[in-house]
Write an enzyme that holds these catalytic residues in place. Sequence first.
Site, PDB file in Angstrom:
ATOM      1  N   GLY A   1      44.993  28.007   3.991  1.00 42.70           N
ATOM      2  CA  GLY A   1      43.535  28.047   4.024  1.00 42.70           C
ATOM      3  C   GLY A   1      43.005  29.307   4.659  1.00 42.70           C
TER       4      GLY A   1
ATOM      5  CG  HIS B   1       7.020  17.523 -11.115  1.00 43.11           C
ATOM      6  ND1 HIS B   1       6.474  18.423 -10.232  1.00 43.11           N
ATOM      7  CD2 HIS B   1       6.264  16.389 -11.030  1.00 43.11           C
ATOM      8  CE1 HIS B   1       5.421  17.860  -9.651  1.00 43.11           C
ATOM      9  NE2 HIS B   1       5.275  16.627 -10.125  1.00 43.11           N
TER      10      HIS B   1
END
Length: 476
Positions: free
Chosen positions: A44, A446
Site C-alpha cells: 500500500g 434536481h
Amino acid sequence: MVVGEFAEKRDVMIIGGGPGGYNAAIRAAQLGKSVTLIEKGSLGGVCLNQGCVPSKVFTHAAKQVAAIPAMNNMGIETGEPSVDFETLINYKDKTVKQLRGGVESLCKTNKIEIIEGEANFTAENKIGVANGHQFDVYEFEHAIIATGSTSVVPEGVTNSHERVLLPETVYHLSDRPESLVVYGSDYISLEVAFSLKKLGSDVTMVLDEQEDFYFDASINRELKRILKKEKIKVHRGFKLENVEAKDDGVSINLLKEDETKTIAASHIYVAAGRKANIQELGVERIGVKLSPDGFIQTDRTAKTSIGNIFAVGDVTDGKASAVKAIKQGKVAAEIIGGMKSEVDLTFIPTVVHSTPPIATVGLTEKEAEEQGYSIKISQTSLSGNSYAMISGEKSGIVSVIKDVDTDLLLGFHMIGAGAVELISTGVTALEMVAREEDLRFPSYPHPSMNEGFVEVMDGLSEMAIHTPANKSASAR
C-alpha cells in the site's frame, strides 16, 4: 552460495507495493504474466499507510463535525461536539489495516509472489534482494520501479523532533495539537489546516514564500473568505528561517523582505519537498537516466531509458500523485503484456479534502490567457443552489472557462460540497474535447449539487437562471 552464481528467473519483477506497484502487479497478472513484487515495508506504500488514507480519515471526521450545526438547525439535537482523539487514531489504524489486508488478498488472488526485502539492480536484467543475512539474485524479463519518494524538509528545520510534523508523520499523532502552525501552500497543507481546526486545534497558516495558493483566482478569492470565516489566520509570502523545537512547544522564525515574525505553537507542520527513493537501487550504475532533480525519466509508456525497465509513481519526474502512479502502473503492465497503451497526465484533477472541499482540472484563467486563448468565464455561488440550502452547505463556487472563438471548454474550478465527486464531469468533458453545448444540453438531477454545472454552463451564454446577470460571466 556465491553471489551471482545462480539467479532465479522471473517474468515481471516490481519493486515497491504502493498504488503504482500493486496496480501494475495486478494488471500484469490479469494479462497472464507471472509477477513478483518486492516490498521492504508494508503493501500500500505511503499512500495507504501514511498519507492519502490516514489523512482522509481526519478530513472525513472534520466534515462530520462541520455538519453538526446544520443538523441542529433541522431539529436533530446533538449538543456540543467532542472529539476523542485516541478513538479517532484507533479508527484510522483499523481502516488502514483493513485496506492493507484487502491489497494483500488481491495479490494472493492474482497469484502474485511477494518477496520481503531491499532490492537493487546488479545488471540490466538482474535484481538482488537483501533480507537480513540472506541475499538472492533474480533474472527478469521486465522490471517496474515503484519505490516512491521521501520528504525533504526546508533549511532551518530538523525533522527529528516529535513536535515538527511532516506529511508522513502528521496523521500519526497520539494527541491533538493544542496549537499548530502549518507552513505550506499545497493541498496537504490545506487538508491539515482545515481538519485539525475542525477537530479542535488552534491553526495558523504560513504560505511558503507564496502570496496565494496554486489555484484559479476564483478559488483563491473564495478560499480567502472561508479561511477568515473559519478563523484560520494566514501569513502570506514568508520564508521559514528556522524552527526551535523543545519539549513544551516550538518557536518559529519567519522572514519577508525586511519584516521578521516569531510565532509560538505546540506543533508545526512543514510542507516538504520530495526526493526519489533510488539511493539503494543502483539505477545510475546500470544507466537509467534521471532528471536534474534526481527523478527517473520515463516516456509515455512508462519506460525508462532501458527498454525492459519501467518506472511509475512518485519516483518518476513530475507531480507526486497516487492518480499518476496508478495510471502509469497500469500502462507499464499493459505495454509488457503486448498491448498498445500510453500515459497521458494532462487532465489529472487536483482535489483537496478541505472543509469545504476543492477540486479543479484543466487551465486556470491565468494559464488560459498565457496560452493565447480569448476566454470567457462563468461563475456561480452555491448559496443559490437548493440542495446546498437544504444541507446547510452553502459555502463555495463553481467556475468554468471556455475559449470564445471555438466554445472549447478549458478548465473547471470548484470549492464546495460535492466538489471532489463532481469534478469527474469536468475531467470527462476535457478528455472528450467538449464544447459548451456538450455540458449545457444534458439534463441534471434536481435538487442536487450537480446543478452548479447547469448554472455555469448556462452562464456562458448569459442564460443562468439563479445567478445575477452582472455576475454570471465575463470575457477576457
